[in-house]
Design a protein around this motif. Structure first.
Motif, PDB file in Angstrom:
ATOM      1  N   THR A 123     -20.139   1.180   4.182  1.00  0.00           N
ATOM      2  CA  THR A 123     -18.978   0.835   4.773  1.00  0.00           C
ATOM      3  C   THR A 123     -18.830  -0.438   5.532  1.00  0.00           C
ATOM      4  OG1 THR A 123     -19.735   1.974   6.601  1.00  0.00           O
ATOM      5  CG2 THR A 123     -18.930   3.583   5.287  1.00  0.00           C
ATOM      6  N   HIS A 124     -17.692  -0.681   5.810  1.00  0.00           N
ATOM      7  CA  HIS A 124     -17.730  -1.828   6.688  1.00  0.00           C
ATOM      8  C   HIS A 124     -18.313  -1.977   7.701  1.00  0.00           C
ATOM      9  CE1 HIS A 124     -14.121  -3.311   4.242  1.00  0.00           C
ATOM     10  NE2 HIS A 124     -13.566  -2.117   4.470  1.00  0.00           N
ATOM     11  N   GLY A 125     -18.759  -0.863   8.548  1.00  0.00           N
ATOM     12  CA  GLY A 125     -19.571  -0.631   9.867  1.00  0.00           C
ATOM     13  C   GLY A 125     -20.802  -0.921   9.464  1.00  0.00           C
ATOM     14  N   ALA A 134      -6.957  11.962 -12.715  1.00  0.00           N
ATOM     15  CA  ALA A 134      -8.061  12.049 -11.643  1.00  0.00           C
ATOM     16  C   ALA A 134      -8.246  10.469 -11.155  1.00  0.00           C
ATOM     17  CB  ALA A 134      -9.427  12.690 -11.990  1.00  0.00           C
ATOM     18  N   ARG A 135      -8.861  10.511  -9.846  1.00  0.00           N
ATOM     19  CA  ARG A 135      -9.147   8.996  -9.353  1.00  0.00           C
ATOM     20  C   ARG A 135     -10.251   8.861  -8.371  1.00  0.00           C
ATOM     21  NH1 ARG A 135      -4.659   4.816  -8.502  1.00  0.00           N
ATOM     22  NH2 ARG A 135      -5.809   3.172  -7.156  1.00  0.00           N
ATOM     23  N   ILE A 136     -10.814   7.811  -8.512  1.00  0.00           N
ATOM     24  CA  ILE A 136     -12.040   7.868  -7.604  1.00  0.00           C
ATOM     25  C   ILE A 136     -11.639   7.592  -5.963  1.00  0.00           C
ATOM     26  CG2 ILE A 136     -14.026   6.127  -6.703  1.00  0.00           C
ATOM     27  CD1 ILE A 136     -14.618   6.909  -9.230  1.00  0.00           C
ATOM     28  N   ILE A 137     -12.118   8.241  -5.274  1.00  0.00           N
ATOM     29  CA  ILE A 137     -11.848   7.815  -3.838  1.00  0.00           C
ATOM     30  C   ILE A 137     -13.229   7.802  -3.015  1.00  0.00           C
ATOM     31  CG2 ILE A 137     -11.944  10.423  -3.091  1.00  0.00           C
ATOM     32  CD1 ILE A 137      -9.893  10.121  -1.080  1.00  0.00           C
ATOM     33  N   ALA A 138     -13.194   6.816  -2.353  1.00  0.00           N
ATOM     34  CA  ALA A 138     -14.500   6.789  -1.438  1.00  0.00           C
ATOM     35  C   ALA A 138     -13.825   6.933  -0.062  1.00  0.00           C
ATOM     36  CB  ALA A 138     -14.731   4.888  -1.529  1.00  0.00           C
ATOM     37  N   GLY A 139     -13.833   5.967   0.988  1.00  0.00           N
ATOM     38  CA  GLY A 139     -13.449   6.614   2.315  1.00  0.00           C
ATOM     39  C   GLY A 139     -12.196   7.064   2.627  1.00  0.00           C
ATOM     40  N   GLY A 140     -11.233   6.643   1.445  1.00  0.00           N
ATOM     41  CA  GLY A 140      -9.959   7.201   1.609  1.00  0.00           C
ATOM     42  C   GLY A 140      -8.979   6.467   2.522  1.00  0.00           C
ATOM     43  N   THR A 141      -9.388   5.393   3.335  1.00  0.00           N
ATOM     44  CA  THR A 141      -8.378   4.739   4.252  1.00  0.00           C
ATOM     45  C   THR A 141      -7.570   4.367   3.604  1.00  0.00           C
ATOM     46  OG1 THR A 141      -9.733   2.687   4.152  1.00  0.00           O
ATOM     47  CG2 THR A 141     -10.503   4.375   5.814  1.00  0.00           C
ATOM     48  N   ASP A 142      -7.422   3.750   2.343  1.00  0.00           N
ATOM     49  CA  ASP A 142      -6.179   3.273   1.883  1.00  0.00           C
ATOM     50  C   ASP A 142      -5.533   4.394   0.865  1.00  0.00           C
ATOM     51  OD1 ASP A 142      -6.043   0.437   2.292  1.00  0.00           O
ATOM     52  OD2 ASP A 142      -7.900   0.151   1.001  1.00  0.00           O
ATOM     53  N   LEU A 143      -6.365   5.124   0.073  1.00  0.00           N
ATOM     54  CA  LEU A 143      -5.672   6.021  -0.764  1.00  0.00           C
ATOM     55  C   LEU A 143      -5.113   7.311  -0.137  1.00  0.00           C
ATOM     56  CD1 LEU A 143      -5.789   6.113  -3.787  1.00  0.00           C
ATOM     57  CD2 LEU A 143      -7.968   7.305  -3.618  1.00  0.00           C
ATOM     58  N   GLY A 192     -14.312   3.301   5.859  1.00  0.00           N
ATOM     59  CA  GLY A 192     -13.571   2.543   4.754  1.00  0.00           C
ATOM     60  C   GLY A 192     -14.820   1.836   4.245  1.00  0.00           C
ATOM     61  N   THR A 193     -14.923   1.689   2.639  1.00  0.00           N
ATOM     62  CA  THR A 193     -16.241   1.009   2.169  1.00  0.00           C
ATOM     63  C   THR A 193     -15.500  -0.513   1.631  1.00  0.00           C
ATOM     64  OG1 THR A 193     -15.299   1.833   0.026  1.00  0.00           O
ATOM     65  CG2 THR A 193     -16.723   3.092   1.146  1.00  0.00           C
ATOM     66  N   LEU A 194     -16.529  -1.295   1.673  1.00  0.00           N
ATOM     67  CA  LEU A 194     -16.289  -2.639   1.062  1.00  0.00           C
ATOM     68  C   LEU A 194     -15.711  -2.711   0.001  1.00  0.00           C
ATOM     69  CD1 LEU A 194     -16.427  -5.663   1.444  1.00  0.00           C
ATOM     70  CD2 LEU A 194     -18.880  -5.551   0.878  1.00  0.00           C
TER      71      LEU A 194
HETATM   72  C1  FAD Z   1      -5.665   1.527  10.395  1.00  0.00           C
HETATM   73  C2  FAD Z   1      -6.232   0.685   9.321  1.00  0.00           C
HETATM   74  C3  FAD Z   1      -6.533  -0.474   9.617  1.00  0.00           C
HETATM   75  C4  FAD Z   1      -7.008  -1.261   8.687  1.00  0.00           C
HETATM   76  N1  FAD Z   1      -7.320  -2.667   8.965  1.00  0.00           N
HETATM   77  C5  FAD Z   1      -7.758  -3.463   8.025  1.00  0.00           C
HETATM   78  C6  FAD Z   1      -8.084  -5.047   7.969  1.00  0.00           C
HETATM   79  O1  FAD Z   1      -8.042  -5.390   9.379  1.00  0.00           O
HETATM   80  N2  FAD Z   1      -8.746  -5.451   7.370  1.00  0.00           N
HETATM   81  C7  FAD Z   1      -8.720  -5.168   5.940  1.00  0.00           C
HETATM   82  O2  FAD Z   1      -9.132  -5.933   5.120  1.00  0.00           O
HETATM   83  N3  FAD Z   1      -8.527  -3.795   5.453  1.00  0.00           N
HETATM   84  C8  FAD Z   1      -8.073  -3.130   6.472  1.00  0.00           C
HETATM   85  N4  FAD Z   1      -7.684  -1.851   6.181  1.00  0.00           N
HETATM   86  C9  FAD Z   1      -7.874  -1.088   4.864  1.00  0.00           C
HETATM   87  C10 FAD Z   1      -9.436  -0.780   4.562  1.00  0.00           C
HETATM   88  O3  FAD Z   1      -9.682   0.204   5.416  1.00  0.00           O
HETATM   89  C11 FAD Z   1      -9.483  -0.450   3.185  1.00  0.00           C
HETATM   90  O4  FAD Z   1      -9.145  -1.415   2.380  1.00  0.00           O
HETATM   91  C12 FAD Z   1     -11.058  -0.025   2.928  1.00  0.00           C
HETATM   92  O5  FAD Z   1     -11.909  -0.962   2.805  1.00  0.00           O
HETATM   93  C13 FAD Z   1     -10.945   0.673   1.551  1.00  0.00           C
HETATM   94  O6  FAD Z   1     -12.036   1.436   1.401  1.00  0.00           O
HETATM   95  P1  FAD Z   1     -11.965   3.008   1.210  1.00  0.00           P
HETATM   96  O7  FAD Z   1     -13.348   3.544   1.165  1.00  0.00           O
HETATM   97  O8  FAD Z   1     -11.456   3.788   2.287  1.00  0.00           O
HETATM   98  O9  FAD Z   1     -11.100   3.252   0.017  1.00  0.00           O
HETATM   99  P2  FAD Z   1     -10.179   4.403  -0.565  1.00  0.00           P
HETATM  100  O10 FAD Z   1      -8.831   4.384   0.190  1.00  0.00           O
HETATM  101  O11 FAD Z   1     -11.148   5.498  -0.891  1.00  0.00           O
HETATM  102  O12 FAD Z   1      -9.962   3.669  -1.985  1.00  0.00           O
HETATM  103  C14 FAD Z   1      -9.065   2.634  -2.198  1.00  0.00           C
HETATM  104  C15 FAD Z   1      -8.906   2.101  -3.599  1.00  0.00           C
HETATM  105  O13 FAD Z   1      -9.930   1.905  -4.210  1.00  0.00           O
HETATM  106  C16 FAD Z   1     -10.360   2.767  -5.308  1.00  0.00           C
HETATM  107  N5  FAD Z   1     -11.991   2.992  -5.266  1.00  0.00           N
HETATM  108  C17 FAD Z   1     -12.634   3.052  -3.974  1.00  0.00           C
HETATM  109  N6  FAD Z   1     -14.012   3.126  -4.215  1.00  0.00           N
HETATM  110  C18 FAD Z   1     -13.922   2.711  -5.588  1.00  0.00           C
HETATM  111  C19 FAD Z   1     -15.300   2.489  -6.448  1.00  0.00           C
HETATM  112  N7  FAD Z   1     -16.243   2.666  -6.161  1.00  0.00           N
HETATM  113  N8  FAD Z   1     -14.898   2.273  -7.882  1.00  0.00           N
HETATM  114  C20 FAD Z   1     -13.701   2.331  -8.346  1.00  0.00           C
HETATM  115  N9  FAD Z   1     -12.593   2.476  -7.626  1.00  0.00           N
HETATM  116  C21 FAD Z   1     -12.769   2.578  -6.158  1.00  0.00           C
HETATM  117  C22 FAD Z   1      -9.577   3.945  -4.918  1.00  0.00           C
HETATM  118  O14 FAD Z   1      -9.113   4.481  -6.068  1.00  0.00           O
HETATM  119  C23 FAD Z   1      -8.640   3.317  -4.295  1.00  0.00           C
HETATM  120  O15 FAD Z   1      -7.621   2.648  -5.384  1.00  0.00           O
HETATM  121  C24 FAD Z   1      -7.210  -0.798   7.284  1.00  0.00           C
HETATM  122  C25 FAD Z   1      -6.772   0.683   6.893  1.00  0.00           C
HETATM  123  C26 FAD Z   1      -6.385   1.297   8.106  1.00  0.00           C
HETATM  124  C27 FAD Z   1      -5.952   2.562   7.622  1.00  0.00           C
END
Ligand code: FAD
Ligand code: FES
Ligand code: FES
Lengths: 160, 741, 296
Positions: free
Chosen positions: C74-76, C25-34, C107-109
Motif C-alpha cells: 500500500t501507499h502507507g 472478472a477483474r483484479i481488485i486490490a485495495g479497491g479505492t479506485d475500483l 490503496g496499493t501502488l
Molecule cells: C479519497 C481518495 C483520495 C485519493 N487521493 C489520491 C491522491 O492524492 N493521489 C493519487 O495518486 N491517488 C489518489 N487516490 C487514488 C488511489 O487511492 C488509487 O489510485 C490507488 O492507488 C489504487 O490502488 P487500489 O489498490 O485501491 O486499486 P484498485 O481500486 O483495487 O484497482 C485499481 C485498478 O487497478 C487494477 N489493479 C489493481 N491491482 C492490480 C494488479 N496487481 N494487477 C492488475 N490490475 C490491478 C484494478 O482492476 C483497477 O482497474 C485517491 C482515492 C480516493 C478514494
C-alpha cells in the motif's frame, strides 16, 4: 449469499452479505451499528472510518468481504463495559464534539494513531486525522482532545 | 449574582452519546415495514416538462408507488414566499436542478434507486439565466412569469444624510467591485429521515430541521391538513449552518407517508445533497467609500446584487440583513445603499452562517484596508477612529443599543497579534522571517458585526415550558426544559440547560432538555440568527423564576410537580421596525454580536499559494455561558471563513453543477487550518441578554475572509476582490502587477 | 456493483479465475479506485478477484541493487518503509501525499499505476525512477517498462480482466543520487494534485551524471521530460542551469485548461516551478549523500 465471518468488536459474528456490499452498509444496515457514519460515500471524509486489524479504513469504500476473517473495530467497540475509552473521555473533556457526525470517525482515526504512535507530535496528530473532515469545529478541540488522551495514556502506561 | 453554572465549560449535554456513536441522526432511524424513497430530480436548470412516463418504473417488481404532482394536495410551498412546487408536473416549469419531478417508493432502497432511473421525462429546454446582473435587465427571460415582469424579487433602499455632501467632504475615495461565490453548507450529515403515520394518525416526520414549527406550517399547507395532524421530530442534527432552515426533505417525507400510509425512509447521498439543496448567496457588490485625510469616514455608496436562484427561499430577509450591515460596524454620516435580490436558474440560495452579513463584511472590510493603505494609516488605527460605540448612529439611523463591544474585540486581537498602542497610534508588529526565500509574510485585520434574533419588526419570540419534579423534601430532583429549539451541534441545549440550572439554583446535571418533538414542545422559533441563547435563554430565565415561585406554593400544598410556560418576545425589551420605503431608516435589530480577527499568512510568490500560519479571533459574546463552546464556535467559524477565503467554490456553468462531490468541493482539512489559533472571549454585556449574553454562532465567520485576503495583500501587494483567493488567482494578480500580463 | 467476490490463494489461481470468467472478472486490490468506478458504472466486471490474500506479494525488498515492490504493498507501507525512504525517497514522498491515512492504508501502488491517471502521485514518482513492472499472464511473466502500460487517460495496456501485475522494480538510488517530489493542490491534504513533479539527480563530482524528470497531469499519460533532463547531464547543477532545465521541462509540458484544476497557462508555468524545486532539492540531497559516502 456469501457469509461474512469477522471478529467484530471482540466477538465473532456471521452475517450474510451480497458480494457487492460495502462494509459500512453491512455494519449499519445488517448489524445495526449506526455509530459508523456515512457522509461522502467516496473516501473523502472519514466519517465511516473503522479499524480492520488495527488499521483505519474508510468502510464506505471497503468491500465487506475484505473483512472476511479479520478483526473489525467500530466506535461501538471502544471502551469496556460502560467505561469510555480514554480517547472518548478526552473528546468529552475538551468539548470536541459539536454536531458529532464526524466524531466516531475522528475517534477511530485517533485510536489508530495512538495505538501505533503513543507520543505523537502535533504535526503527527494532524496527519493522523487529515483523512477526516469536520465542518463544525475547525479541528482545534479535536487535536487538543487527542493530545490529552495521549498524555493520560502515557500516565497509565500506554494505550490498549 | 455569582454564577455557579453559567460561565463554566461543563461537558456538553450530548457529548457522551456522541463519542460513543450512540446518538441517533436521521439516517439512523428505521421502522418496521418501512419503504424507501428516491427523488427523480430535474435534469435541466430551466425547462418545461412535456411528458412524464412512470410506467416502466411502475412495472418494476417491488415498486410501491410513484408520486407525481397530481398526488400533492396543495402543490406549493416556500418559507418566505410560496413560489415552489413540491413536484413539477407536465406542462409546468423546472427552474433549477433541484426541482423534483417524482418520488419513487419501493420495498428496498435498491429497488427505489433502480426504478427512479426508469422514469422517463421529456423536457423542452428554456433559455438559462445564470447571472443575476443579466437577469435584472428588462427583457431577460423570466423565471417566474406568474410573479410579474421582472426577475427582481426585492429592492432595498437606504438613504442616509446627504451623499453628495459626504463625498464632497472626502479627501480620499475608494471605489471597487467585489464578488463572493456560492458556498455549500457541507454539513457532514446529508439530508435523511423517515416519514410515517403515528399512533394518533398524524403525518409525522423524523428529520433534521432548524425550525420545526415553521416546517409544520408549510407541511400542513401542502397536505391541506390541520396543524395538529402533522408532527415533526428532530433528533441529533449533523450540522446545519442555515442549510436546514428551509425544507429540502421534510415535506417530501411527509408527502410519502401521507400517500402510502406506511413508514418511508429517504436518504440523500452527498451528490444529491450538493446538487439539490440551497447555498450561500453570491453577492455582486459595488462599493464607493470616502474618508477625510485624518481617517474619518464621510460617505459610502453601495450596490448589492444577490443571486436568489430558482426560488425565493429566504433571499429577501437575507437581503434585508445584508443591506442593514452594508456599511460595517462604523459610523458613516452619509450613505446610499441599493440592494437587489434576483431570480436566476442557479442553485436556490438561502440562509447560511451570517445570513447576509457575511458577504458585505468582505466588501466593507476590504474597503477599510484599502483606505488605510491609501491614507497611509495603520488598519487598526483607522478602524478605531470609526468603530461604533454605545449610542452611535448606525446606517439605518438608529442608535446602537448598549453593549457595543467591537472596539474591545479589536483591541484584544491587535494586542494579541503584537500591535503596539501609543496614544491614538497603533503600530503593526514585525512579522518575522518567512520559512522559505520564495515566501512572503503578511498580516491582515478585519471586523464584523451581526444581529441576534429576527429583525425588522418581526415578532421574534420563544416559548418554553419548564417542569420541575420535586423530591420528598421538596428539593428539585429534576428539571425538564421543553422548547422547539433544535441543537444542530453548536450546543444550544447545553447552554440553555446551564441557564436553567443557574436560574433555578440547581446542579446542571439535574436539567434535561426535551427532544424536539412538535407534539410535545412549544415553538422556540428558528435555530438560526444566533438567537437561542438570547431569545430562549431569556424565556427560560423568566420561566425558571416563575417556577421557583411556584415551587414555594407546591411546598405548602405538597404538590410534587411544577410546570410553567413562558413566551418571551424580543420586542418586549427592544421593538424593531421595518425599513422605511423611501429612505430605509429603521431600528432593524434586537441585539448584536461583535468580532475582530487577525490573520498572519505566508504567500508563495511563485505559485500564489497561501498558508495561514496564525489566526487570532476575538468575539464579544456579552457573556460566555460556556467558554469552551464559544471557542468551538470560533474554530468552526474560522474554518468556514478560511474555506470562503481560499478553497471553497461551488461552480456552476449555465445552471449545471460542476463541483458535485467532496472530492471536487474542497472544505478545509486539518492541514489547511492555521497551526496557531488564538481565540479571545470578550464580554461586554448586553443588559437585555440572559446574564448579559448575546450570540456567537454566526459572527465568527464574518471577518475571516477579509482578514486573510488583506494579509495576502500585505504579503505580496495584490488585492483579490473576488473569492476565493485560489493560488492561481493570486498568481495572475501578481503577474498583472509585475506588468507581465 | 459486482455479483461475486473471490480470493485466489495463488497467482495461478487468480489468472485461472480471470480466464474462467472470460473478461467478466477483474483484479481488485485495495479497491479505492475500483469501488467508485463500479458504483458509477465505469466498470462492468461482475466478478472481483481480490489479490490481497495471495501469499508472497507484500514485500518491499532490495536485491542486487534493485528494489522490488509486490502488488499488495500500500501507499502507507511505501511511505513508511525505511528502505524506500533512504533509497528512493521520491517514491516515499509521492505515496505519502496520496489521499489521507485511510486511503493510504488500503490503496496499493500497483493499483495506482494500473488506474493510469496522469496525475497519480505514486506513478509519477515511479516514472522518475524509471520503474519496470512485471506482468503475469497465463502464457507467462515478463518485465516491461512502466511507460508501456499507458495508453491514455485511465487506459492501461495490461487488461486487469486477463492479466495481473505482480510486482514493480527500479534501481535503488545509490551514492551521489537522490530524488524529490513536489506537488500543487487545491488544499493541503486529501486531494488529487493539480500538478505534481518528481525528479532524480545523480551527481559525480560537481557534475550531473544522470537526471530524470516526470510531471503530471500535463498530458494524457505521466510525462517524462527527457530532453530537459538531458540538458542537465554533464553540467554543473547551479541555480541558473536548474532554472533553465525547468523552463525546458515546462515548455515541453502540455497541460490543458481545466475548470477544476486551473488554466493551461498557469499550470504550464507551475510545471517549471515544481520541476525547479524538485531538481534543486534532489541536487541538494544528492550532494549531501555524496559527501557522506565520500567520508565513509
Ligand atoms: C479519497 C481518495 C483520495 C485519493 N487521493 C489520491 C491522491 O492524492 N493521489 C493519487 O495518486 N491517488 C489518489 N487516490 C487514488 C488511489 O487511492 C488509487 O489510485 C490507488 O492507488 C489504487 O490502488 P487500489 O489498490 O485501491 O486499486 P484498485 O481500486 O483495487 O484497482 C485499481 C485498478 O487497478 C487494477 N489493479 C489493481 N491491482 C492490480 C494488479 N496487481 N494487477 C492488475 N490490475 C490491478 C484494478 O482492476 C483497477 O482497474 C485517491 C482515492 C480516493 C478514494
Ligand atoms: S463516508 Fe466514507 S469516507 Fe466519507
Ligand atoms: S462535529 Fe460536526 S462535523 Fe465534526
Amino acid at each position: 449469499m456469501p457469509t461474512l465471518k469477522m471478529i467484530l468488536n471482540g466477538q465473532e459474528v456471521f452475517v450474510d452479505v451480497e458480494a457487492g456490499d460495502l462494509l459500512a452498509d453491512v455494519l449499519r444496515d445488517k448489524l445495526g451499528l449506526i455509530g459508523t457514519k456515512i457522509s461522502c460515500g467516496e473516501g473523502e471524509c472519514g466519517a465511516c472510518a473503522v479499524l480492520v486489524d488495527g488499521r483505519a479504513v474508510d468502510s464506505c469504500l471497503y468491500p465487506a468481504l475484505k473483512a472476511q476473517g479479520r478483526e473489525v473495530t467500530t466506535i461501538e467497540g471502544l471502551g469496556q463495559d460502560n467505561r469510555l475509552d480514554p480517547i472518548q473521555q478526552a473528546f468529552i473533556d475538551k468539548t470536541a464534539p459539536q454536531c458529532g457526525y464526524c466524531i466516531p470517525g475522528m475517534v477511530i482515526s485517533a485510536k489508530a494513531l495512538l495505538d501505533e504512535n503513543p507520543h505523537p507530535t502535533r504535526q503527527e496528530i494532524e496527519e493522523g486525522i487529515s483523512g477526516n473532515l469536520c465542518r463544525c469545529t475547525g479541528y482545534y478541540q479535536i487535536i487538543e482532545a487527542i493530545e490529552l488522551a495521549a498524555e493520560r495514556l502515557a500516565e497509565k502506561g500506554g494505550p490498549k | 449574582m455569582s454564577n455557579r453554572v453559567v460561565g463554566q465549560s461543563v461537558p456538553k449535554i450530548d457529548a457522551a452519546t456522541k463519542v460513543r456513536g450512540q446518538r441517533k441522526f436521521p439516517q439512523d432511524f428505521n421502522m418496521k415495514g418501512q419503504l424507501y424513497a428516491k427523488v427523480v430530480w430535474s435534469e435541466y436548470p430551466h425547462a418545461r416538462v412535456l411528458k412524464i412516463d412512470v410506467s416502466p418504473a411502475e412495472a418494476l417488481p417491488g415498486v410501491v408507488a410513484i408520486l407525481t404532482s397530481k398526488d400533492v394536495p396543495v402543490n406549493e410551498y416556500g418559507i418566505n414566499i410560496v413560489d415552489q412546487p413540491v413536484l413539477v408536473g407536465e406542462g409546468e416549469k423546472v427552474r433549477w436542478l433541484g426541482d423534483r419531478i417524482a418520488i419513487v417508493i419501493g420495498e428496498s432502497e435498491k429497488i427505489a434507486q433502480e426504478a427512479r432511473q426508469l422514469v422517463r421525462v421529456e423536457y423542452e429546454p428554456l433559455p438559462v439565466v445564470s447571472d443575476p446582473r443579466e437577469a435584472m435587465k428588462p427583457g431577460a427571460p423570466l423565471i417566474h412569469e406568474e410573479r410579474g415582469d421582472s426577475n427582481i424579487l426585492k429592492h432595498v433602499k437606504i438613504r442616509k444624510g446627504d451623499i453628495e455632501k459626504g463625498f464632497a467632504e472626502a479627501d480620499v475615495v475608494i471605489e471597487k467591485y467585489y464578488l463572493t461565490p456560492h458556498v455549500e453548507h457541507a454539513y457532514m450529515q446529508p439530508e435523511a429521515g423517515v416519514g410515517y403515520i403515528d399512533e394518533k394518525g398524524r403525518v409525522t416526520v423524523i428529520a433534521a430541521a432548524q425550525w420545526s414549527h415553521d416546517d409544520l406550517h408549510q407541511i400542513s399547507h401542502m397536505l391541506d391538513l390541520p396543524l395538529d395532524q402533522v408532527r415533526e421530530i428532530v433528533p441529533a442534527i449533523g450540522g446545519a449552518f442555515g442549510g436546514r432552515e428551509d425544507m429540502y426533505i421534510q415535506h417530501l417525507l411527509a408527502l410519502c407517508a401521507y400517500c402510502v400510509r406506511r413508514p418511508v425512509k429517504m436518504v440523500f447521498d452527498r451528490e444529491e445533497s450538493i446538487r439539490n439543496t440551497g447555498k450561500r448567496h453570491p453577492y455582486y457588490m459595488k462599493y464607493r467609500t470616502g474618508a477625510t485625510r485624518d481617517g474619518k469616514l464621510t460617505a459610502v455608496e453601495i450596490e448589492l446584487i444577490s443571486d436568489a436562484g430558482g426560488y425565493a427561499s429566504t433571499s429577501i430577509p437575507v437581503l434585508n440583513n445584508a443591506a442593514s450591515f452594508a456599511a460595517g460596524p462604523y459610523v458613516v454620516p452619509h450613505a446610499k445603499v441599493d440592494a437587489y435580490t434576483v431570480y436566476t436558474n442557479n442553485a436556490v440560495t438561502m440562509a447560511m452562517r451570517g445570513f447576509g452579513s457575511t458577504q458585505p463584511a468582505f466588501a466593507y472590510e476590504m474597503q477599510m484596508n484599502k483606505l488605510a493603505e491609501a491614507l497611509g494609516v495603520d488598519p487598526v488605527e483607522l478602524r478605531m477612529k470609526n468603530l461604533l460605540e454605545d449610542g452611535s448612529i448606525a446606517l439605518t439611523g438608529n442608535p446602537m443599543p448598549k453593549g457595543v463591544g467591537i472596539k474591545e474585540t479589536l483591541r484584544q486581537a491587535a494586542l494579541g497579534a503584537g500591535w503596539r498602542e501609543e496614544g491614538d497610534q497603533w503600530i503593526k508588529p514585525d512579522l518575522g522571517t518567512p520559512s522559505a526565500p520564495y515566501r512572503r509574510r503578511g498580516i491582515g485585520v478585519a471586523c464584523g458585526y451581526k444581529n441576534v434574533g429576527y429583525s425588522f419588526g418581526f415578532d421574534d419570540k420563544s416559548k418554553v415550558i419548564v417542569e420541575l419534579a420535586l423530591d420528598e423534601s421538596g428539593e428539585v430532583a429534576r428539571a425538564l426544559v421543553k422548547l422547539g429549539a433544535s441543537d444542530q451541534g453548536m450546543g444550544a441545549h447545553t447552554a440553555l440547560a446551564q441557564i436553567a440550572a443557574e436560574a433555578l439554583g440547581i446542579d446542571y446535571e439535574k436539567v434535561r432538555v426535551a427532544l424536539v418533538d412538535t407534539s410535545v414542545v412549544p415553538n422556540g422559533g428558528s435555530c438560526s440568527a444566533s438567537r437561542h441563547v438570547y431569545m430562549s435563554g431569556n424565556a427560560i430565565i423568566r420561566a425558571c423564576q416563575e417556577a421557583v415561585r411556584k415551587r414555594q406554593e407546591a411546598l405548602r400544598t405538597g404538590e410534587r410537580r411544577v410546570s410553567v410556560e413562558y413566551e418571551y418576545h424580543g420586542r418586549s425589551v427592544r421593538p424593531t421596525t421595518p425599513y422605511d420605503d423611501e429612505n430605509g431608516m429603521c431600528d432593524p435589530h434586537i441585539s448584536y454580536g461583535y468580532t475582530s480577527q487577525i490573520a498572519l499568512v505566508e504567500v508563495d510568490v511563485e505559485t500564489g499559494q497561501t498558508e495561514v500560519l496564525k489566526f487570532l479571533a476575538a468575539q464579544d459574546v456579552g457573556k460566555a455561558i460556556n467558554p469552551e463552546m464559544v471557542k468551538g464556535q470560533a474554530g468552526g467559524g474560522v474554518h468556514m471563513g478560511l474555506g470562503y477565503a481560499l478553497t471553497e467554490e461551488f461552480i456552476q456553468k449555465e445552471g449545471l453543477v460542476k463541483t458535485r462531490r467532496f472530492s471536487e468541493y474542497h472544505i478545509p482539512t486539518v492541514a489547511d487550518m492555521p497551526r496557531e489559533f488564538i481565540p479571545f472571549i470578550v464580554e461586554v454585556p448586553d443588559p437585555t441578554g440572559p446574564f448579559g449574553a448575546k450570540g456567537v454562532g454566526e459572527m465568527t465567520t464574518l471577518p475571516t475572509a477579509p482578514a486573510i485576503i488583506s494579509a495576502i495583500h500585505d504579503a505580496v501587494g495584490v488585492w483579490i476582490d473576488n473569492l476565493p483567493a485560489t493560488a492561481e488567482k493570486v498568481w495572475w494578480k501578481m503577474r498583472e502587477k509585475a506588468g507581465m500580463a | 456493483m459486482w455479483d461475486e467476490y473471490l480470493f485466489p490463494a495463488s497467482l495461478d489461481e487468480a489468472l485461472e479465475m480471470l480466464e474462467a470468467h472470460g473478461g467478466e472478472a477483474r483484479i481488485i486490490a485495495g479497491g479505492t479506485d475500483l469501488v467508485l468506478q463500479s458504483q458509477r458504472g465505469q466498470c462492468s466486471a461482475k466478478v472481483m478477484v481480490d489479490i490481497t490474500r495471495i501469499p508472497g506479494l507484500d514485500y518491499i525488498e532490495e536485491r542486487d541493487g534493485l528494489i522490488y515492490i509486490g502488488a499488495q504493498v500500500t501507499h502507507g507501507q511505501v511511505a513508511a518503509s525505511p528502505l524506500i525512504r533512504s533509497r528512493a525517497g521520491v517514491l516515499a514522498q509521492g505515496c505519502g501525499s496520496v489521499g489521507g491515512p485511510q486511503i493510504r492504508n488500503v490503496g496499493t501502488l500497483v493499483g495506482n499505476v494500473v488506474n493510469a491517471l496522469p496525475a497519480a502521485d505514486g506513478a509519477i514518482a515511479l516514472f522518475a525512477l524509471d520503474a519496470e513492472v512485471e506482468v503475469a499472464e497465463r502464457a507467462g511473466r515478463h518485465w516491461t517498462p512502466i511507460a508501456t502500460l499507458y495508453a491514455g487517460v485511465g487506459l492501461c495496456t495490461v487488461d486487469p480482466c486477463a492479466a495481473m501485475i505482480t510486482q514493480l522494480r527500479f534501481r535503488a538510488l545509490g551514492k551521489g543520487e537522490a530524488g524529490a517530489f513536489e506537488r500543487l493542490a487545491k488544499r493541503r491534504a486529501l486531494v488529487l494534485p493539480i500538478l505534481n513533479a518528481a525528479a532524480i539527480v545523480g551527481l559525480k563530482g560537481n557534475k550531473v551524471e544522470r537526471a530524470r524528470i516526470a510531471i503530471g497531469p500535463v498530458a494524457q499519460t505521466p510525462f517524462v521530460a527527457a530532453e530537459a533532463a538531458e540538458a542537465l547531464v554533464g553540467r554543473t547543477p547551479d541555480e541558473d542551469r536548474i532554472s533553465r532545465v525547468a523552463q525546458l521541462a515546462a515548455q515541453a509540458a502540455q497541460p490543458r485548461d481545466s475548470l477544476l484544476r486551473g488554466s493551461a497557462e498557469y499550470r504550464k508555468v507551475m510545471a517549471g516551478v515544481l520541476v525547479r524545486r524538485a531538481l534543486w532539492r534532489a541536487v541538494e540531497a544528492a550532494s549531501l549523500q555524496e559527501g557522506e559516502d565520500a567520508n565513509s
